[in-house]
Design a protein around this motif. Structure first.
Motif, mmCIF file in Angstrom:
data_model
loop_
_atom_site.group_PDB
_atom_site.id
_atom_site.type_symbol
_atom_site.label_atom_id
_atom_site.label_comp_id
_atom_site.label_asym_id
_atom_site.label_seq_id
_atom_site.Cartn_x
_atom_site.Cartn_y
_atom_site.Cartn_z
ATOM 1 N N GLY A 88 0.848 -1.182 0.000
ATOM 2 C CA GLY A 88 0.000 0.000 0.000
ATOM 3 C C GLY A 88 0.892 1.245 0.000
ATOM 4 O O GLY A 88 2.032 1.207 0.481
ATOM 5 N N TYR A 89 0.391 2.323 -0.581
ATOM 6 C CA TYR A 89 1.151 3.577 -0.639
ATOM 7 C C TYR A 89 0.455 4.644 0.199
ATOM 8 O O TYR A 89 -0.762 4.607 0.402
ATOM 9 C CB TYR A 89 1.270 4.060 -2.084
ATOM 10 N N ILE A 90 1.255 5.590 0.673
ATOM 11 C CA ILE A 90 0.758 6.740 1.430
ATOM 12 C C ILE A 90 1.129 7.996 0.635
ATOM 13 O O ILE A 90 2.299 8.182 0.288
ATOM 14 C CB ILE A 90 1.454 6.821 2.807
ATOM 15 N N THR A 145 -3.460 4.457 -0.256
ATOM 16 C CA THR A 145 -3.975 3.734 -1.427
ATOM 17 C C THR A 145 -3.697 2.249 -1.265
ATOM 18 O O THR A 145 -2.741 1.839 -0.608
ATOM 19 C CB THR A 145 -3.310 4.209 -2.729
ATOM 20 N N GLU A 146 -4.535 1.465 -1.901
ATOM 21 C CA GLU A 146 -4.340 0.010 -1.945
ATOM 22 C C GLU A 146 -3.126 -0.309 -2.799
ATOM 23 O O GLU A 146 -2.572 0.562 -3.455
ATOM 24 C CB GLU A 146 -5.578 -0.658 -2.568
ATOM 25 N N ALA A 161 0.344 2.615 -12.122
ATOM 26 C CA ALA A 161 0.153 3.580 -11.032
ATOM 27 C C ALA A 161 1.395 3.641 -10.149
ATOM 28 O O ALA A 161 1.837 4.716 -9.738
ATOM 29 C CB ALA A 161 -1.079 3.201 -10.216
ATOM 30 N N ALA A 162 1.982 2.477 -9.887
ATOM 31 C CA ALA A 162 3.166 2.436 -9.027
ATOM 32 C C ALA A 162 4.296 3.250 -9.639
ATOM 33 O O ALA A 162 5.037 3.947 -8.936
ATOM 34 C CB ALA A 162 3.596 0.985 -8.797
ATOM 35 N N ARG A 163 4.426 3.182 -10.963
ATOM 36 C CA ARG A 163 5.471 3.950 -11.653
ATOM 37 C C ARG A 163 5.216 5.456 -11.497
ATOM 38 O O ARG A 163 6.137 6.233 -11.279
ATOM 39 C CB ARG A 163 5.514 3.573 -13.136
ATOM 40 N N ASP A 221 -4.975 -0.375 9.474
ATOM 41 C CA ASP A 221 -4.883 0.506 8.304
ATOM 42 C C ASP A 221 -6.272 0.874 7.798
ATOM 43 O O ASP A 221 -6.629 2.044 7.730
ATOM 44 C CB ASP A 221 -4.096 -0.173 7.175
ATOM 45 N N SER A 222 -7.027 -0.166 7.407
ATOM 46 C CA SER A 222 -8.339 0.131 6.835
ATOM 47 C C SER A 222 -9.323 0.557 7.919
ATOM 48 O O SER A 222 -10.243 1.331 7.659
ATOM 49 C CB SER A 222 -8.870 -1.080 6.075
#
Lengths: 357, 357
Positions: free
Chosen positions: B153-155, B176-177, B183-185, B251-252
């Motif tokens: 997951g990203y912040i 984010t999930e 998207a990661a790039r 987290d969630s």
């Protein structure tokens, strides 16, 4: 006098890591909880008294061999100090036979083959021994081929045939090396070729004569050993003999050169268990073509051969892999490369990993 | 008062068959003869007294956990009767903290991560605790990404920043999930995204308030447990609490909903050892790209990951295979499928093979 000589000194390297120097393939309980040597003895017992069954083993396998056949009582164990291939092994058995029994008819056979039709096999053995008792000939059992195998030597039978006790014996016209697939197909189609299974019949005296003619070095060593059989210096003399004798197979050394060799065709469901792949057919099958002697759970895994003697093996996305696991070693090889196990054991020997061989 | 809470109740299924229910991944000596829990404790000891390090474990792992940390002396072990994910775990720690210490600043962190730059990590932990002591905020450590990983997951950090003791803290604008590669790039290129590593800072009182707001069922169960902490009926009440509390991640359940969440960027050589493949880099390498913790001889074998804890593994013609062997189980999976181990363990569970999990 009739003697069955079971040649049990092989190293079974192609079945590493289950097969080890001190307990090779023929001493491992592979089929129905029994080892191949046991099955070989059981196959012979209906027609040979225990004391007429001789097992030729090697010193380093003696202990495991004794344990494997203990339940059969008084079998005779001939111990080779080192393995020198089949010609010395057979010369040794013939020498002991002549020294202790005068002359005798011998059938020699490998310890590590499977034979489905045992009754037919025993009839052929009895017929083969009767055949060599009547003449100065060598006789080999020729397996009726059922496929164009390229891994065996072939025997071409000639026209000259003799009938004896319900079997037909043919003169051998030639031995051939392992053929190409094309040649093997031709052999199969001709109907005149048989597989050489390494099962031979002869009188001890006749074999010793043939050895003297074709392998004089081997013959001379065992002729010198003869008078010491049964005497206190036998072990010492046997060790000397084996340290000097050349390593050579009976096929290339004698059978292929002898002029009086006959063949007895045999359709007996013979299997030499030449590799892990050929052993797969004796293992349990699952619904997707895995051959198992293991507790196995697979995800998308097909066509594997897994021999782990009850250990748990899990696979994910694995196809056509051969897996063999023992307490101290795991072998992984593509199923089609199963014949390459010897490359590996040679490399292990180079690396000094003798303790694992 | 500052407490480090090490969450050690995970099952580590992705490291099966080495990781087992009663001795999961974090309790197995994986790196330099030490288990990951030991390494986590050692990483904390320069800044926390042993009695300020709490380990949350599960009943079935208690024995192995005690054994793994015995050498550190009097650490506090909090025992969850069953695992209910991270929100109850953190609620439990906060509840115990409030009941026994009044209020406290907590850093909670997983037991099974590796961190290369330990000094920097400790500075960040000290800074993070100082930060939450001064305000009613939750704080998460955000790992500076070095590749477009799709497994985390990203912040997203916002513009609002505060400096404290040499570190810069950012307001979180969103969690984010796990993203797509595309998207990661984009996240990596933007410089505004950090990995969520599950390392959080908060005051016990603040976390309990946030739980009451966002996970009232969880908060109510632990509020009821609070008065029994340290009393004779604590184990019984804890069992009741855990039997009823919902299973939900912090987290969630809280972090992504709380409005006062900050992030502290951390470039510390973090590694969550998410799978056998990611563990390969801590293993020995041979000349042809095999990663080894095993005695290995290969013929034409490349790119394999072989973890067999000193056992002998031989391969012929094998590429990119992951092999994991223990006393009672062997796992074979294509290296690229290493993430699928959970499919397998799920299937094993279905088949009732609990004794191997």
């Amino acid at each position: 006098v009739r003697i069955a000589v079971v040649m049990s000194g092989g190293s079974g390297r192609r079945f590493w890591p289950v097969s080890r120097k001190a307990r090779p393939k023929q001493l491992v309980p592979l089929v129905g909880g029994k080892c191949l040597l046991e099955l070989t003895i059981e196959r012979l017992l209906p027609v040979f008294a225990p004391d007429a069954i001789w097992i030729v083993t090697r010193a380093e396998q003696l202990e495991a061999t004794r344990a494997a056949v203990a339940r059969f009582g008084d079998l005779t164990l001939l111990v080779e100090p080192v393995g020198k291939n089949t010609a010395p092994c057979i010369a040794y058995a013939a020498t002991v036979a002549q020294a202790t029994l005068g002359d005798a008819s011998l059938v020699v056979l490998p310890a590590d083959h499977l034979i489905a039709d045992e009754a037919r096999f025993r009839d052929l053995v009895a017929g083969g021994l009767a055949f060599v008792e009547g003449r100065k000939s060598l006789l080999t059992l020729g397996i009726t081929p059922d496929r164009p195998a390229t891994g065996y030597g072939y025997i071409r039978r000639g026209k000259r045939a003799e009938d004896l006790g319900g079997s037909t014996f043919f003169k051998v016209t030639r031995f051939t090396e392992k053929p190409s697939l094309r040649a093997a197909r031709r052999y199969l189609g001709s109907g005149a070729y048989l597989w050489n299974a390494g099962i031979f019949f002869f009188r001890a005296s006749v074999m010793l004569e043939e050895l003297a003619r074709h392998l004089p070095q081997v013959a001379a060593e065992f002729k010198a050993l003869g008078p010491h059989i049964g005497r206190s210096d036998e072990p010492e003399r046997t060790a000397e003999c084996y340290s000097r004798v050349e390593s050579v197979s009976i096929d290339s050394g004698v059978l292929e050169k002898a002029r009086r060799t006959w063949v007895l065709p045999a359709d007996i469901g013979w299997d030499d268990l030449g590799s892990w792949t050929s052993f797969a057919k004796y293992m349990d099958k699952d619904a997707v073509g895995n051959s198992l002697r293991a507790q196995h759970v697979g995800v998308d895994s097909e066509g594997c051969v897994i021999y782990a003697d009850g250990r748990f093996v899990a696979t994910i996305g694995i196809k056509d892999l051969l897996v063999v696991a023992t307490d101290d070693a795991i072998l992984l090889v593509k199923r089609e490369d199963a014949e390459r196990v010897k490359e590996l054991t040679d490399l292990m020997e180079e690396k000094g990993l003798d303790n694992l061989l």
